[in-house]
Each structure stands twice: as C-alpha cells, then as structure tokens.
Design a protein around this motif. Sequence first.
Motif, PDB file in Angstrom:
ATOM      1  N   LEU A  94     -35.897   6.230  15.962  1.00 34.90           N
ATOM      2  CA  LEU A  94     -37.202   5.640  15.671  1.00 34.90           C
ATOM      3  C   LEU A  94     -37.494   4.467  16.593  1.00 34.90           C
ATOM      4  O   LEU A  94     -38.648   4.265  16.992  1.00 34.90           O
ATOM      5  N   THR A 147     -38.804   4.798   7.442  1.00 30.15           N
ATOM      6  CA  THR A 147     -38.159   3.497   7.574  1.00 30.15           C
ATOM      7  C   THR A 147     -38.013   2.806   6.230  1.00 30.15           C
ATOM      8  O   THR A 147     -36.988   2.160   5.958  1.00 30.15           O
ATOM      9  N   GLN A 161     -32.374   5.301  12.840  1.00 32.35           N
ATOM     10  CA  GLN A 161     -32.996   4.060  13.296  1.00 32.35           C
ATOM     11  C   GLN A 161     -33.060   3.991  14.815  1.00 32.35           C
ATOM     12  O   GLN A 161     -34.061   3.529  15.381  1.00 32.35           O
ATOM     13  N   THR A 193     -43.240   4.908   9.178  1.00 36.40           N
ATOM     14  CA  THR A 193     -43.219   3.883   8.124  1.00 36.40           C
ATOM     15  C   THR A 193     -42.624   4.445   6.837  1.00 36.40           C
ATOM     16  O   THR A 193     -41.842   3.765   6.151  1.00 36.40           O
ATOM     17  N   LEU A 201     -34.698   3.839   4.396  1.00 36.76           N
ATOM     18  CA  LEU A 201     -33.410   3.912   5.079  1.00 36.76           C
ATOM     19  C   LEU A 201     -32.364   2.956   4.514  1.00 36.76           C
ATOM     20  O   LEU A 201     -31.184   3.312   4.395  1.00 36.76           O
TER      21      LEU A 201
END
Length: 219
Positions: A54, A101, A51, A98, A104
């Motif tokens: 990103l 994510t 995270q 996307t 996750l």
Amino acid sequence: MSEVVTSKPDVHDMVVVHRTFRQSCAELPELVRGLRPGDTARAELVVEAVQFMLMGLEAHHVSEDEFLWPRLAARTAGQAETIARMEQQHHRLEELVTQVTGALDQLAADPRQPLCEQVADQLAELGAVLTAHMDEEENTVLPLAAEHLTVAEWEELGEISLAKIEKKHLLRAFSALMAVATPEERQTLLTKAPLPARVLWRLTGRRSHTRREARLRGA
C-alpha cells in the motif's frame, strides 16, 4: 497544441512497477485468508507485506496525480475523458486502501477468522479495481506519455515516486522490481539505477528479498 518532443521516454519501466502490484494483488488476499487465530507472529508478517504494498501504491499514484495527469491533460487534445477516468479510478482506489488500512492493526493483533475474511475480500476488491486500472493505463496512458512527455519529465515522475518512499524501504522496493523483471528489463533497471543501489542490490538486496518472500509464503 501538443508540445513537440524530440526524444521519447522509455515508459516500459512502469509496466515492471505494475507487475509488482499485480503479484501482490494476486497473493495477499490468500495469505490473509490463510491466517490462523492466535498466530500473531504470522499475522504481523503478512500485515507488514500488505502495508509495504500500500505504501508503494500510494507513492506511485501520488506522482501521477501531482505530475502526470496535469501534463497529459494540458498536452493531449481529446483525451480529457480518459484522464478524468484515471483520476476517478484513483479516488476509488484511495477509498479501498482506506478500508484495508483501517483493519490492519486489529488484524495483526488478533487474526480471527471473520476479520481475515473481511480484509481478504477487501484486498481482492482492491486488486480487481487496481488491475483494471493498470490494464487501461498500460494500453492508453503510457502511449500518450511516451508521445507527449520528455525523457527528463518521465525521469522526474519516477523521482517523485521515490521521494514518497522512506529511505529505509528503497532497497526493498528496488529488489522487488528486480525480482519480477525479465533479464532484459533487469539490465535496463540496473543501467538507470544509481551506483549505490546497484551495489547494495548485489550485496544484500536480492538475498534479503528471497528470504523475505520465502518467509511470507511459509517456505
């Protein structure tokens, strides 16, 4: 007609930023693949690292989308195809981000093997596309930026990126840059950084980064 630029910016700092992404892209897929079912503590640690990467990537790319591409497109005759290709690559990267994510939260809560393999494969594809994009950007776009942007504009590009990162993550981001920089690059980064950032990095930032990276790698 290209705008006359009397003082060229030092665009090498973007190469150092890219280096942090290259390192993450090389390591994160295998860290995800190595998660074991039921080890949610380890999964949460690895997911948080994904995270963070990103988040940094989004901040980096938003500044280019909002600031860099429009200026280069307006000032570089004959480079429309290159700029359009950079923008298309960003769109593809957004799709891949996307995908990653979306899995996750589930990965952190239940790191079962099929999901680990899925996310690791997605991260590997993201890394391959991002690496190719950064290669082209360093070889083609950075020379254009050095030629057609002012020093103040290059600094503004960096400020836009920083503004997209939550304040609580700024020291961590700076410490990550310092960790991959050469001694000469590190000195340049310290020269450019505000005094509070320099002090905090020396007091806590580098040690916190070392401890975090050791935990992430299981050391």
